[in-house]
Enzyme design. Sequence first.
Site, PDB file in Angstrom:
ATOM      1  N   ASP A 172      13.103  -7.321   4.176  1.00 38.27           N
ATOM      2  CA  ASP A 172      13.341  -8.609   3.520  1.00 38.27           C
ATOM      3  C   ASP A 172      14.263  -9.435   4.393  1.00 38.27           C
ATOM      4  O   ASP A 172      15.348  -8.988   4.780  1.00 38.27           O
ATOM      5  CB  ASP A 172      14.015  -8.396   2.157  1.00 38.27           C
ATOM      6  CG  ASP A 172      13.079  -7.831   1.116  1.00 38.27           C
ATOM      7  OD1 ASP A 172      12.323  -8.612   0.526  1.00 38.27           O
ATOM      8  OD2 ASP A 172      13.104  -6.604   0.901  1.00 38.27           O
ATOM      9  N   HIS A 199      13.557 -15.365  -2.826  1.00 38.20           N
ATOM     10  CA  HIS A 199      13.962 -14.995  -4.188  1.00 38.20           C
ATOM     11  C   HIS A 199      15.316 -14.299  -4.153  1.00 38.20           C
ATOM     12  O   HIS A 199      15.826 -13.939  -3.092  1.00 38.20           O
ATOM     13  CB  HIS A 199      12.918 -14.077  -4.812  1.00 38.20           C
ATOM     14  CG  HIS A 199      12.733 -12.779  -4.073  1.00 38.20           C
ATOM     15  ND1 HIS A 199      12.065 -12.683  -2.864  1.00 38.20           N
ATOM     16  CD2 HIS A 199      13.130 -11.504  -4.359  1.00 38.20           C
ATOM     17  CE1 HIS A 199      12.064 -11.445  -2.448  1.00 38.20           C
ATOM     18  NE2 HIS A 199      12.711 -10.690  -3.332  1.00 38.20           N
ATOM     19  N   ASP A 206      15.877  -2.872  -8.103  1.00 44.09           N
ATOM     20  CA  ASP A 206      16.876  -3.657  -7.369  1.00 44.09           C
ATOM     21  C   ASP A 206      18.232  -2.971  -7.462  1.00 44.09           C
ATOM     22  O   ASP A 206      18.836  -2.898  -8.535  1.00 44.09           O
ATOM     23  CB  ASP A 206      16.983  -5.074  -7.943  1.00 44.09           C
ATOM     24  CG  ASP A 206      15.802  -5.954  -7.539  1.00 44.09           C
ATOM     25  OD1 ASP A 206      14.987  -5.490  -6.715  1.00 44.09           O
ATOM     26  OD2 ASP A 206      15.697  -7.079  -8.046  1.00 44.09           O
ATOM     27  N   GLU A 225       6.805 -11.908  -5.053  1.00 36.64           N
ATOM     28  CA  GLU A 225       5.422 -11.850  -5.514  1.00 36.64           C
ATOM     29  C   GLU A 225       4.954 -13.197  -6.041  1.00 36.64           C
ATOM     30  O   GLU A 225       5.726 -13.971  -6.607  1.00 36.64           O
ATOM     31  CB  GLU A 225       5.293 -10.797  -6.619  1.00 36.64           C
ATOM     32  CG  GLU A 225       5.651  -9.398  -6.133  1.00 36.64           C
ATOM     33  CD  GLU A 225       5.861  -8.392  -7.248  1.00 36.64           C
ATOM     34  OE1 GLU A 225       5.780  -7.186  -6.962  1.00 36.64           O
ATOM     35  OE2 GLU A 225       6.119  -8.813  -8.393  1.00 36.64           O
ATOM     36  N   LYS A 273       2.121 -11.174  -1.564  1.00 38.16           N
ATOM     37  CA  LYS A 273       2.129 -10.019  -2.470  1.00 38.16           C
ATOM     38  C   LYS A 273       1.765 -10.452  -3.887  1.00 38.16           C
ATOM     39  O   LYS A 273       2.254 -11.465  -4.388  1.00 38.16           O
ATOM     40  CB  LYS A 273       3.497  -9.348  -2.471  1.00 38.16           C
ATOM     41  CG  LYS A 273       3.543  -8.043  -3.256  1.00 38.16           C
ATOM     42  CD  LYS A 273       4.935  -7.434  -3.294  1.00 38.16           C
ATOM     43  CE  LYS A 273       5.394  -7.030  -1.919  1.00 38.16           C
ATOM     44  NZ  LYS A 273       6.691  -6.301  -1.972  1.00 38.16           N
ATOM     45  N   HIS A 295       0.225  -3.584 -14.829  1.00 40.41           N
ATOM     46  CA  HIS A 295      -0.804  -2.702 -15.369  1.00 40.41           C
ATOM     47  C   HIS A 295      -0.694  -2.498 -16.870  1.00 40.41           C
ATOM     48  O   HIS A 295      -1.640  -2.000 -17.497  1.00 40.41           O
ATOM     49  CB  HIS A 295      -0.719  -1.345 -14.667  1.00 40.41           C
ATOM     50  CG  HIS A 295       0.652  -0.732 -14.719  1.00 40.41           C
ATOM     51  ND1 HIS A 295       1.068   0.064 -15.772  1.00 40.41           N
ATOM     52  CD2 HIS A 295       1.706  -0.822 -13.868  1.00 40.41           C
ATOM     53  CE1 HIS A 295       2.321   0.452 -15.550  1.00 40.41           C
ATOM     54  NE2 HIS A 295       2.741  -0.067 -14.410  1.00 40.41           N
ATOM     55  N   THR A 309       0.540  -4.082  -5.356  1.00 40.48           N
ATOM     56  CA  THR A 309       1.472  -3.001  -5.689  1.00 40.48           C
ATOM     57  C   THR A 309       0.835  -1.980  -6.645  1.00 40.48           C
ATOM     58  O   THR A 309      -0.325  -2.094  -7.002  1.00 40.48           O
ATOM     59  CB  THR A 309       2.752  -3.567  -6.322  1.00 40.48           C
ATOM     60  OG1 THR A 309       2.403  -4.223  -7.550  1.00 40.48           O
ATOM     61  CG2 THR A 309       3.423  -4.568  -5.406  1.00 40.48           C
ATOM     62  N   GLU A 323       0.936  -0.992  -1.651  1.00 44.72           N
ATOM     63  CA  GLU A 323       2.222  -0.300  -1.610  1.00 44.72           C
ATOM     64  C   GLU A 323       2.491   0.318  -2.968  1.00 44.72           C
ATOM     65  O   GLU A 323       1.857  -0.025  -3.975  1.00 44.72           O
ATOM     66  CB  GLU A 323       3.343  -1.257  -1.220  1.00 44.72           C
ATOM     67  CG  GLU A 323       3.552  -2.410  -2.184  1.00 44.72           C
ATOM     68  CD  GLU A 323       4.574  -3.420  -1.676  1.00 44.72           C
ATOM     69  OE1 GLU A 323       5.451  -3.808  -2.481  1.00 44.72           O
ATOM     70  OE2 GLU A 323       4.496  -3.819  -0.511  1.00 44.72           O
ATOM     71  N   ASN A 324       3.431   1.252  -2.987  1.00 39.94           N
ATOM     72  CA  ASN A 324       3.833   1.842  -4.269  1.00 39.94           C
ATOM     73  C   ASN A 324       4.862   0.946  -4.946  1.00 39.94           C
ATOM     74  O   ASN A 324       5.667   0.283  -4.292  1.00 39.94           O
ATOM     75  CB  ASN A 324       4.387   3.248  -4.063  1.00 39.94           C
ATOM     76  CG  ASN A 324       5.440   3.328  -2.965  1.00 39.94           C
ATOM     77  OD1 ASN A 324       5.253   2.817  -1.866  1.00 39.94           O
ATOM     78  ND2 ASN A 324       6.556   3.977  -3.252  1.00 39.94           N
ATOM     79  N   ALA A 325       4.823   0.922  -6.265  1.00 39.19           N
ATOM     80  CA  ALA A 325       5.756   0.089  -7.026  1.00 39.19           C
ATOM     81  C   ALA A 325       7.076   0.799  -7.267  1.00 39.19           C
ATOM     82  O   ALA A 325       8.131   0.158  -7.362  1.00 39.19           O
ATOM     83  CB  ALA A 325       5.132  -0.310  -8.359  1.00 39.19           C
ATOM     84  N   LEU A 326       7.031   2.128  -7.382  1.00 40.13           N
ATOM     85  CA  LEU A 326       8.215   2.942  -7.634  1.00 40.13           C
ATOM     86  C   LEU A 326       8.296   4.033  -6.578  1.00 40.13           C
ATOM     87  O   LEU A 326       7.277   4.505  -6.071  1.00 40.13           O
ATOM     88  CB  LEU A 326       8.150   3.567  -9.036  1.00 40.13           C
ATOM     89  CG  LEU A 326       8.002   2.599 -10.212  1.00 40.13           C
ATOM     90  CD1 LEU A 326       7.778   3.373 -11.507  1.00 40.13           C
ATOM     91  CD2 LEU A 326       9.211   1.693 -10.332  1.00 40.13           C
ATOM     92  N   ARG A 345      10.680   3.592  -0.466  1.00 32.30           N
ATOM     93  CA  ARG A 345      11.373   2.877   0.572  1.00 32.30           C
ATOM     94  C   ARG A 345      12.182   3.850   1.366  1.00 32.30           C
ATOM     95  O   ARG A 345      12.382   4.989   0.944  1.00 32.30           O
ATOM     96  CB  ARG A 345      12.186   1.760  -0.101  1.00 32.30           C
ATOM     97  CG  ARG A 345      13.546   1.500   0.253  1.00 32.30           C
ATOM     98  CD  ARG A 345      14.238   0.344  -0.466  1.00 32.30           C
ATOM     99  NE  ARG A 345      13.590  -0.485  -1.435  1.00 32.30           N
ATOM    100  CZ  ARG A 345      13.144  -1.709  -1.185  1.00 32.30           C
ATOM    101  NH1 ARG A 345      13.253  -2.191   0.039  1.00 32.30           N
ATOM    102  NH2 ARG A 345      12.602  -2.421  -2.116  1.00 32.30           N
TER     103      ARG A 345
END
Length: 594
Positions: free
Chosen positions: A128, A168, A176, A261, A371, A376, A419, A457-460, A501
């Site tokens: 970022d 953002h 976060d 996003e 992104k 979901h 994601t 990418e993975n969200a978690l 990450r």
Amino acid sequence: MLTASPSSQVKPQQWATCRISVASSAALLPPSPAAGRLVAVESRMRTTTVASAALGPVDTEPAERSPVPQPPPLFSDEEEAMLRNYVPVYVMLPLEVVTTENELEDAGKLRAQLRRLREAGVDGVMVDVWWGIVEGAGPALYEWRAYRELFRIVQAQGLKLQAIMSFHACGGNVGDAVNIPIPRWVREVGEGDPDVFYTSSTGARNQEYLTIGVDDEPLFYGRTAIQLYADFMKSFRENMADFLDSGLIVDIEVGLGPAGELRYPSYPETQGWVFPGIGQFQCYDKYLEADFKAAATAAGHPDWELPDDAGEINDTPDDTGFFAAERGTYLTEQGRFFLTWYSSKLIQHGDRVLDEANKAFLGCKVKLAAKVSGIHWWYRHPSHAAELTAGYYNLGGRDGYAPIARMLARHGGAILNFTCAEMRNSEQVEEALSAPEQLVQQVLSTGWREGIEVACENALSRYDRRGYNQMLLNARPNGIGLSGTDAGAAPRRVAAVTYLRLSDELLASNNFRVFQTFVRKLHADLDYCPDPERYGRPIKPLERSAPETPTERLLEATAPPPAFPFDPETDMSVGGWLAEAVDWVLDKIEWVFG
């Protein structure tokens, strides 16, 4: 490296190379209505610009020691054929790798971590580039030194870079871990005019990202929000020209909303949202409200107002009048008009900011990306309520993601990054009516049908083999293609996978072993390949965006064919329950003898 850039419009042109000269400090900003405050800002800008001029050219900075150049790997004919299945892997760097004080956080530790990633065969990293940090000193004052130091370290480890233009704030979303607000001087404008921020029907303001209602409002010391984003990207190009020229930076992901996003901030944890709440529409600031009234009046319905029956942030769909399954307002003419307007404003915003990105990076050998959030929950409810509040007008029989993909196609085929690629339906609570597997299948298929590249990418954060296997399935939904006998068509695969990450936990012994296997499987069991052209992803100089796509043509995309079929399991598994049992035993042994 404190530089100041003008907010003048960039004329579309093709540069011979990506490098352009750093902007001069003259004529920094147009006059501001806030004259008294601006005098002090201008004085500070002049003082800082003079000081920065004495710092000398960027090539006087101490250089990182580059690794000894390695020859490209030699592959057999069979392995060369397998390269058509190779998916590059990137790893997101920590959110706070550059601190809020604009300093690189623990460079020594970062070097060691990046060496581990390189040993695992990782292709690159994602970072970022925070607006709130770089332009924090004042309007049009950009401080890039920490990011230049970071980029040199990444380059020295032989990794590539995906750079996110992060317009953002960090600190209001799931995952976060730090607080990085948007620039203070922008927030100060919001103190006098709170409507520059997204607003819910209950009057809650959200300071994660400026409302798209001020895209064309010159409220920020004479500049509009679009100009703020454009100037930032132009300054990035000017100050990172050597990294762009060298091929270090391969993707520019343009932040288009909260969490980077393209969506509205409909479910902020800072305002009490708890999964699986439906969220709230975010269009009740005076600028978007006026825009809606004008649109409704032009459509012959001056009496129509913004929804007042969409419920509270943690409601279920059937708690509300708007989203109720069989009788909700979303099914009425007025509801359909609102949702079309709401989602179209979002797409128009993304289109305009990406157009500015295209101008800023014209001629650079990079790809643009955007992104889209994997919302979901409530996907199996008829209203898709959580998607609707976020701005994705997606229903059974109406594809809300296809217009986004079609918009991206005009910007040099900008990549759609999606994601929640690690999630399975069986992992979700039943009451949320989630369907992440079908959602990913829908969105990736939509991108492929519109002729653009998709990434995921993975969200978690996940370290388990089940999560990795799901990502492998989505990366190559129909498995490995061993030859061109299927009419010469290459198997469908994503352009890249970005793992969330980098952390000490990822690099822990057993977690890292499994991750190395994951990278190897995404590479189709091949060694790291440094040349994207060899695996079918050539990066060419960015050309000017195609003419703007009419709204009617975007809306035509809402009725596409069904999604492509996905296999039930990946054919390049990192292992199942037996391997996880072995992992558990190894963990215990290391704990005992560690």
